[in-house]
Scaffold this motif. Structure first.
Motif, PDB file in Angstrom:
ATOM      1  N   VAL A 186      -7.166   5.233  42.962  1.00 28.40           N
ATOM      2  CA  VAL A 186      -8.285   5.887  42.255  1.00 28.40           C
ATOM      3  C   VAL A 186      -8.758   5.027  41.075  1.00 28.40           C
ATOM      4  CG1 VAL A 186      -8.945   7.906  40.887  1.00 28.40           C
ATOM      5  CG2 VAL A 186      -7.698   8.208  43.023  1.00 28.40           C
ATOM      6  N   ALA A 187      -7.832   4.341  40.414  1.00 27.46           N
ATOM      7  CA  ALA A 187      -8.188   3.440  39.313  1.00 27.46           C
ATOM      8  C   ALA A 187      -7.108   2.375  39.211  1.00 27.46           C
ATOM      9  CB  ALA A 187      -8.287   4.220  37.999  1.00 27.46           C
ATOM     10  N   PHE A 188      -7.536   1.111  39.053  1.00 22.61           N
ATOM     11  CA  PHE A 188      -6.527   0.047  38.972  1.00 22.61           C
ATOM     12  C   PHE A 188      -7.142  -1.233  38.411  1.00 22.61           C
ATOM     13  CE2 PHE A 188      -8.379  -0.017  43.223  1.00 22.61           C
ATOM     14  CZ  PHE A 188      -8.759  -1.347  43.354  1.00 22.61           C
ATOM     15  N   TYR A 199     -10.887  -7.003  36.781  1.00 18.61           N
ATOM     16  CA  TYR A 199     -11.607  -5.939  36.089  1.00 18.61           C
ATOM     17  C   TYR A 199     -10.946  -4.581  36.309  1.00 18.61           C
ATOM     18  CZ  TYR A 199     -15.531  -9.218  35.798  1.00 18.61           C
ATOM     19  OH  TYR A 199     -16.319 -10.288  35.547  1.00 18.61           O
ATOM     20  N   ILE A 200     -11.270  -3.654  35.386  1.00 20.15           N
ATOM     21  CA  ILE A 200     -10.872  -2.255  35.596  1.00 20.15           C
ATOM     22  C   ILE A 200     -11.743  -1.702  36.723  1.00 20.15           C
ATOM     23  CG2 ILE A 200     -10.808   0.067  34.600  1.00 20.15           C
ATOM     24  CD1 ILE A 200     -10.549  -1.352  31.816  1.00 20.15           C
ATOM     25  N   TRP A 201     -11.102  -1.257  37.793  1.00 16.36           N
ATOM     26  CA  TRP A 201     -11.811  -0.642  38.919  1.00 16.36           C
ATOM     27  C   TRP A 201     -11.487   0.847  38.932  1.00 16.36           C
ATOM     28  CZ3 TRP A 201     -11.634   2.506  42.975  1.00 16.36           C
ATOM     29  CH2 TRP A 201     -12.658   2.408  43.918  1.00 16.36           C
ATOM     30  N   GLN A 202     -12.478   1.707  39.076  1.00 19.44           N
ATOM     31  CA  GLN A 202     -12.193   3.146  39.097  1.00 19.44           C
ATOM     32  C   GLN A 202     -13.183   3.900  39.974  1.00 19.44           C
ATOM     33  OE1 GLN A 202     -12.949   5.050  35.334  1.00 19.44           O
ATOM     34  NE2 GLN A 202     -15.070   4.408  35.318  1.00 19.44           N
ATOM     35  N   ASP A 203     -12.706   4.977  40.554  1.00 17.64           N
ATOM     36  CA  ASP A 203     -13.580   5.963  41.196  1.00 17.64           C
ATOM     37  C   ASP A 203     -13.787   7.040  40.129  1.00 17.64           C
ATOM     38  OD1 ASP A 203     -14.618   8.160  42.480  1.00 17.64           O
ATOM     39  OD2 ASP A 203     -13.425   7.911  44.299  1.00 17.64           O
ATOM     40  N   ALA A 225     -11.166  10.180  27.036  1.00 17.82           N
ATOM     41  CA  ALA A 225     -11.799   9.477  28.158  1.00 17.82           C
ATOM     42  C   ALA A 225     -13.277   9.830  28.257  1.00 17.82           C
ATOM     43  CB  ALA A 225     -11.099   9.808  29.466  1.00 17.82           C
ATOM     44  N   ASN A 226     -13.571  11.115  28.125  1.00  9.71           N
ATOM     45  CA  ASN A 226     -14.936  11.609  28.323  1.00  9.71           C
ATOM     46  C   ASN A 226     -14.985  12.996  27.682  1.00  9.71           C
ATOM     47  OD1 ASN A 226     -17.192  13.003  29.504  1.00  9.71           O
ATOM     48  ND2 ASN A 226     -17.255  11.439  31.101  1.00  9.71           N
ATOM     49  N   LEU A 227     -15.985  13.246  26.834  1.00  5.82           N
ATOM     50  CA  LEU A 227     -16.061  14.538  26.132  1.00  5.82           C
ATOM     51  C   LEU A 227     -16.162  15.709  27.111  1.00  5.82           C
ATOM     52  CD1 LEU A 227     -16.157  15.935  23.381  1.00  5.82           C
ATOM     53  CD2 LEU A 227     -18.649  15.704  23.424  1.00  5.82           C
ATOM     54  N   ARG A 228     -16.828  15.471  28.260  1.00  5.14           N
ATOM     55  CA  ARG A 228     -16.959  16.571  29.237  1.00  5.14           C
ATOM     56  C   ARG A 228     -15.596  16.913  29.832  1.00  5.14           C
ATOM     57  NH1 ARG A 228     -20.390  13.398  32.735  1.00  5.14           N
ATOM     58  NH2 ARG A 228     -20.255  15.040  34.284  1.00  5.14           N
ATOM     59  N   ILE A 229     -14.739  15.919  30.030  1.00  6.59           N
ATOM     60  CA  ILE A 229     -13.377  16.187  30.526  1.00  6.59           C
ATOM     61  C   ILE A 229     -12.621  16.993  29.468  1.00  6.59           C
ATOM     62  CG2 ILE A 229     -11.131  15.139  31.085  1.00  6.59           C
ATOM     63  CD1 ILE A 229     -12.631  12.728  32.273  1.00  6.59           C
ATOM     64  N   ILE A 230     -12.700  16.542  28.211  1.00  2.00           N
ATOM     65  CA  ILE A 230     -11.950  17.180  27.125  1.00  2.00           C
ATOM     66  C   ILE A 230     -12.409  18.632  26.942  1.00  2.00           C
ATOM     67  CG2 ILE A 230     -11.565  17.129  24.619  1.00  2.00           C
ATOM     68  CD1 ILE A 230     -11.750  14.036  24.806  1.00  2.00           C
TER      69      ILE A 230
HETATM   70  C1  LIG Z   1     -17.719   7.400  34.930  1.00  2.00           C
HETATM   71  C2  LIG Z   1     -18.391   8.696  34.515  1.00  2.00           C
HETATM   72  C3  LIG Z   1     -18.860   8.602  33.062  1.00  2.00           C
HETATM   73  C4  LIG Z   1     -19.630   8.914  35.387  1.00  2.00           C
HETATM   74  O1  LIG Z   1     -20.266  10.137  35.036  1.00  2.00           O
HETATM   75  P1  LIG Z   1     -20.697  11.179  36.165  1.00  2.00           P
HETATM   76  O2  LIG Z   1     -21.386  12.288  35.497  1.00  2.00           O
HETATM   77  O3  LIG Z   1     -19.465  11.461  36.999  1.00  2.00           O
HETATM   78  O4  LIG Z   1     -21.765  10.333  36.941  1.00  2.00           O
HETATM   79  P2  LIG Z   1     -21.792   9.983  38.500  1.00  2.00           P
HETATM   80  O5  LIG Z   1     -20.749   8.969  38.803  1.00  2.00           O
HETATM   81  O6  LIG Z   1     -21.786  11.276  39.269  1.00  2.00           O
HETATM   82  O7  LIG Z   1     -23.201   9.291  38.602  1.00  2.00           O
HETATM   83  C5  LIG Z   1     -24.416  10.026  38.451  1.00  2.00           C
HETATM   84  C6  LIG Z   1     -25.579   9.051  38.523  1.00  2.00           C
HETATM   85  O8  LIG Z   1     -25.646   8.293  37.303  1.00  2.00           O
HETATM   86  C7  LIG Z   1     -25.668   6.913  37.593  1.00  2.00           C
HETATM   87  N1  LIG Z   1     -24.989   6.187  36.517  1.00  2.00           N
HETATM   88  C8  LIG Z   1     -23.689   5.823  36.465  1.00  2.00           C
HETATM   89  N2  LIG Z   1     -23.453   5.164  35.302  1.00  2.00           N
HETATM   90  C9  LIG Z   1     -24.625   5.132  34.646  1.00  2.00           C
HETATM   91  C10 LIG Z   1     -25.008   4.601  33.403  1.00  2.00           C
HETATM   92  N3  LIG Z   1     -24.135   3.967  32.593  1.00  2.00           N
HETATM   93  N4  LIG Z   1     -26.274   4.765  33.009  1.00  2.00           N
HETATM   94  C11 LIG Z   1     -27.189   5.381  33.785  1.00  2.00           C
HETATM   95  N5  LIG Z   1     -26.869   5.905  34.971  1.00  2.00           N
HETATM   96  C12 LIG Z   1     -25.612   5.777  35.414  1.00  2.00           C
HETATM   97  C13 LIG Z   1     -24.957   6.783  38.924  1.00  2.00           C
HETATM   98  O9  LIG Z   1     -25.343   5.595  39.573  1.00  2.00           O
HETATM   99  C14 LIG Z   1     -25.441   8.015  39.636  1.00  2.00           C
HETATM  100  O10 LIG Z   1     -26.715   7.764  40.148  1.00  2.00           O
HETATM  101  P3  LIG Z   1     -27.121   8.288  41.620  1.00  2.00           P
HETATM  102  O11 LIG Z   1     -27.027   9.792  41.521  1.00  2.00           O
HETATM  103  O12 LIG Z   1     -28.491   7.753  41.785  1.00  2.00           O
HETATM  104  O13 LIG Z   1     -26.108   7.693  42.540  1.00  2.00           O
HETATM  105  C15 LIG Z   1     -17.417   9.921  34.691  1.00  2.00           C
HETATM  106  O14 LIG Z   1     -17.230  10.167  36.062  1.00  2.00           O
HETATM  107  C16 LIG Z   1     -16.102   9.699  34.026  1.00  2.00           C
HETATM  108  O15 LIG Z   1     -16.001   9.661  32.815  1.00  2.00           O
HETATM  109  N6  LIG Z   1     -15.015   9.642  34.829  1.00  2.00           N
HETATM  110  C17 LIG Z   1     -13.675   9.445  34.297  1.00  2.00           C
HETATM  111  C18 LIG Z   1     -13.422   7.979  34.152  1.00  2.00           C
HETATM  112  C19 LIG Z   1     -12.139   7.696  33.427  1.00  2.00           C
HETATM  113  O16 LIG Z   1     -11.612   8.488  32.703  1.00  2.00           O
HETATM  114  N7  LIG Z   1     -11.641   6.486  33.597  1.00  2.00           N
HETATM  115  C20 LIG Z   1     -10.476   6.075  32.872  1.00  2.00           C
HETATM  116  C21 LIG Z   1      -9.363   5.790  33.774  1.00  2.00           C
HETATM  117  S1  LIG Z   1      -9.404   4.169  34.368  1.00  2.00           S
END
Ligand SMILES: CC(C)(COP(=O)(O)OP(=O)(O)OC[C@H]1O[C@@H](n2cnc3c(N)ncnc32)[C@H](O)[C@@H]1OP(=O)(O)O)[C@@H](O)C(=O)NCCC(=O)NCCS
Length: 339
Positions: A201-203, A226-230, A268-273
């Motif tokens: 999922v992330a690596f 690079y940091i790779w993540q889903d 990580a993300n305010l929406r998660i918190i």
């Molecule tokens: C990465 C993250 C911010 C993305 O936010 P999200 O609301 O899930 O957004 P999505 O991935 O659903 O993408 C929604 C759209 O925004 C786009 N998008 C992604 N990043 C963007 C950016 N920086 N700016 C503008 N648009 C962006 C996507 O391409 C997608 O477009 P599409 O609908 O045309 O395909 C969010 O999923 C997140 O915080 N995940 C946790 C990551 C984490 O904690 N990682 C740490 C562990 S390694």
């Protein structure tokens, strides 16, 4: 059975001066401040200097924690450093920091639980102190994430920043393990877990990653680690993982969310918190935050947040504080302290 109480007697943080704003990122990838802030809660993150080391950042945070605790570095018995971005594959970051701060008596080793690293290291350190094996432990997390960020990938480059945080754990009086919660101070309980079936999922691949793994990456990703993540998978798993972990401790200790003065989550993300806070019943006013100004600093994020909230006077003596984190692995954990 009696166990020593384990208190956090000092905290410290270090953030490099250089700032990457959302406006700066707009010049690198197709994004904008409105999208980044509304989707993540992040406005800025810090970037270490080209000549700066992760060791220097960790040592600076450790030094500040030592000063806040009012101890001599030679009193430290144990150093656990949490990081996945240490300057060298070995020796451990903990030993590199030991050299900088002159903690001559300490045993030093690293722990890698990625973004949950500080939490895992704090729980690990608390075990040594609880049993009486060691009296004083330095837990330090330092990350140079900007060196592992792909600044052409808008899905990830908006999230990460550099920084370090530290805490000093100190043994107190022994307390009966089955004493009521009201008689316990310091470290009270923890919950840790991992799901290794979801390692992809992330690596961050190393140059020596298995061939089968490297095949899944693009040519460019194979050359630069690079940091790779889903992002979406991580997002959902983080909310469920931290919520369930916090609830397990609340249930086991027979306490309600109202009794938790402050939640200190991984940033990580305010929406998660906010989703975790809502599901466990802790409103955002009681959640410690620093991701707007520093972004996700992986293992360091919880330590930096703790230090900021303590220095603002928002965490007081006697407060019940719940820590919770989530990471690649997948890995999660929580810990309950009475400060
Ligand atoms: C990465 C993250 C911010 C993305 O936010 P999200 O609301 O899930 O957004 P999505 O991935 O659903 O993408 C929604 C759209 O925004 C786009 N998008 C992604 N990043 C963007 C950016 N920086 N700016 C503008 N648009 C962006 C996507 O391409 C997608 O477009 P599409 O609908 O045309 O395909 C969010 O999923 C997140 O915080 N995940 C946790 C990551 C984490 O904690 N990682 C740490 C562990 S390694």
């Amino acid at each position: 059975m009696s166990l020593h109480s384990v208190s956090i007697i000092g905290t410290g943080a270090y953030l490099p001066d250089a700032v990457i704003t959302n406006a700066d990122l707009e010049k690198m990838v197709d994004t904008n401040d409105e999208w980044i802030f509304s989707r993540t809660g992040i406005r800025e993150r810090r970037k270490m200097g080209d000549e700066q080391t992760v060791t220097e950042m960790g040592a600076a945070a450790a030094q500040r924690a030592i000063e806040a605790a009012g101890i001599d570095p030679a009193e430290i018995d144990l150093i656990i450093a949490a990081s996945f971005t240490a300057d060298l594959a070995f020796p451990p970051l903990a030993a590199m920091i030991q050299r900088e701060i002159g903690a001559t008596r300490a045993a030093a080793f690293d722990t890698n639980a990625v973004c949950a690293g500080f939490l895992f290291a704090m729980v690990q350190g608390a075990q040594f102190v609880q049993t009486g094996a060691y009296k004083t432990a330095l837990i330090v997390a330092a990350e140079g994430l900007t060196r592992f960020v792909d600044y052409t990938d808008r899905n990830s480059c908006i999230l990460f920043g550099d920084g370090a945080g530290a805490a000093i754990l100190r043994a107190g009086e022994p307390v009966a393990a089955d004493a009521p919660l009201s008689d316990k101070t310091g470290f009270i309980d923890f919950d840790l877990g991992s799901d290794g079936t979801r390692v992809n999922v992330a690596f961050v691949p190393r140059a020596n990653a298995p061939a089968a793994w490297l095949k899944t990456l693009s040519e460019r990703e194979q050359i630069t680690p690079y940091i790779w993540q889903d992002g979406r998978a991580m997002f959902k798993a983080a909310i469920n993982g931290m919520t369930d972990s916090v609830k397990r401790i609340l249930d086991r200790q027979h306490i309600s969310a109202e009794e938790i003065a402050t939640l200190v989550p991984h940033q990580a993300n305010l929406r998660i918190i906010e989703a975790v806070g809502e599901r466990v019943g802790i409103p955002t006013e009681r959640v410690a935050l620093c991701l707007e100004e520093y972004g996700n600093t992986s293992a360091a994020s919880m330590a930096i947040t703790l230090d900021k909230w303590k220095r603002l006077g928002r965490i007081g003596q006697g407060d019940l504080v719940m820590f919770t984190a989530f990471a690649g692995g997948l890995t999660w954990g929580s810990a309950l302290f009475r400060m």
